[in-house]
Write a protein that holds these residues in place. Sequence first.
Motif, PDB file in Angstrom:
ATOM      1  N   GLY A   1     -22.985  51.699 -33.694  1.00 36.81           N
ATOM      2  CA  GLY A   1     -24.598  51.878 -34.212  1.00 36.81           C
ATOM      3  C   GLY A   1     -25.229  50.758 -34.145  1.00 36.81           C
ATOM      4  O   GLY A   1     -25.065  49.841 -33.135  1.00 36.81           O
ATOM      5  N   LEU A   2     -26.335  50.517 -34.925  1.00 38.66           N
ATOM      6  CA  LEU A   2     -27.092  49.347 -34.994  1.00 38.66           C
ATOM      7  C   LEU A   2     -26.240  48.265 -35.012  1.00 38.66           C
ATOM      8  O   LEU A   2     -25.651  48.045 -36.471  1.00 38.66           O
ATOM      9  N   CYS A   3     -26.523  47.159 -34.442  1.00 36.70           N
ATOM     10  CA  CYS A   3     -26.090  45.766 -34.518  1.00 36.70           C
ATOM     11  C   CYS A   3     -27.123  44.883 -35.326  1.00 36.70           C
ATOM     12  O   CYS A   3     -27.769  44.761 -34.820  1.00 36.70           O
ATOM     13  N   GLN A   4     -26.704  44.520 -36.734  1.00 44.16           N
ATOM     14  CA  GLN A   4     -27.791  43.925 -37.455  1.00 44.16           C
ATOM     15  C   GLN A   4     -28.253  42.834 -37.017  1.00 44.16           C
ATOM     16  O   GLN A   4     -29.466  42.481 -36.839  1.00 44.16           O
ATOM     17  N   ILE A   5     -27.541  41.797 -36.299  1.00 46.11           N
ATOM     18  CA  ILE A   5     -27.690  40.685 -36.089  1.00 46.11           C
ATOM     19  C   ILE A   5     -28.624  40.826 -34.726  1.00 46.11           C
ATOM     20  O   ILE A   5     -29.393  39.953 -34.288  1.00 46.11           O
ATOM     21  N   GLY A   6     -28.000  41.754 -33.909  1.00 44.70           N
ATOM     22  CA  GLY A   6     -28.495  41.860 -32.447  1.00 44.70           C
ATOM     23  C   GLY A   6     -30.213  42.601 -32.765  1.00 44.70           C
ATOM     24  O   GLY A   6     -31.028  42.211 -32.020  1.00 44.70           O
ATOM     25  N   ALA A   7     -30.258  43.474 -33.708  1.00 48.96           N
ATOM     26  CA  ALA A   7     -31.492  44.068 -34.151  1.00 48.96           C
ATOM     27  C   ALA A   7     -32.530  42.873 -34.491  1.00 48.96           C
ATOM     28  O   ALA A   7     -33.748  43.060 -34.407  1.00 48.96           O
ATOM     29  N   ALA A   8     -31.826  41.767 -35.518  1.00 54.16           N
ATOM     30  CA  ALA A   8     -32.621  40.773 -35.879  1.00 54.16           C
ATOM     31  C   ALA A   8     -33.300  39.918 -34.985  1.00 54.16           C
ATOM     32  O   ALA A   8     -34.493  39.553 -34.922  1.00 54.16           O
TER      33      ALA A   8
END
Length: 360
Positions: free
Chosen positions: A328-335
């Motif tokens: 799912g969502l990669c938090q650091i990538g999404a940041a």
Amino acid sequence: MDKTIRVGILTAPEIDFEQREHSFILHNVRIGIGFHWDRREDQEFAGRLEILHNPDGLQTAVNVINLEDYLCSVISSEMSANSPMELLKAHSVISRSWAIRAIEANKSANIRTDSPLKYETNGHIGFDVCADDHCQRYEGLSRMNERAVQAVRETEGLVLMYGNLVCDCRFHKCCGGKTEEFETCWEDIHVPYLESVDCPYCNPAYVAANSLLRDRLKQCLNDYDLETADYHDWQVTYTQTELSNIIRDKSGIDFGDIIDLIPLKRGKSGRIYSLEIVGSKYSRIIGKELLIRRWLSPSCLYSSNFQIFKSDGHQFTLSGHGWGHGVGLCQIGAATMASEGLPFERILSYYYPGAVLATV
């Protein structure tokens, strides 16, 4: 739909708490259970405190709180409330989706007639979700600010849907370059919106090329996450004796001297989900990814995406990528994407292909 959620915060022989006029404080709350940032904190919560008396004699502190208020804390516990607004909005949507899916699907499927606490969800008895990484980080009022509240309010009711179902929105800290598929980590079923996608955005080299991104990314992580500097590329080295002792202590099995670690199956991100442990006394195939991570570390490996290098059979080096299960969502990538100005809708469509926004 019931607009409250029951969150299990702490289980202990006796709950140590302070009741205040509009909140309560729980002492000695353990966070990061079983992971490398494992620690204890005092935390303050809004909503109502219930203390469950469990059949085993222990007590559990449960916070009964409005779902949207719960989300304000989740998104500022998972990532810093000082993160870009579009990241906070994206996280509001996926955390709301996951919570609704967990409450409704699990509660209806797991009514417990044999328990005085009535029902079981996500392996929890008497409450819907826990407050730690097993479910979603929820640390009460301690890390919240008005930006987190704004993000939740501006996305109120928004969820991701696939067909007529609310999405089971998984997320993790850093994929390491490519996200993983659901079946690598959990049940052997394919979830269409949890496909593997390329993700250059969490790579420190990508971030380092832009000084503005580098400074903004530091604002996205809470203090205990900032302690983990090697979140994308990491390495651990054990002597044969060290590795043999770790595996024996974590598994409860005496493999003897560990002779080899043989990856049998890898997911699309490179994460191992079937591993053969070869010992002088005993050999066994284990999986999936979380069990592998737990058995090969005194705490827990960052991920199961690693290569194994042996030196004369007496030293094992695990050279890996990523932090978390990778689905799912990669938090650091999404940041990083949010720091570059991408709207939350684009971020969500990237990490959950085929899912659509809807209001519930």
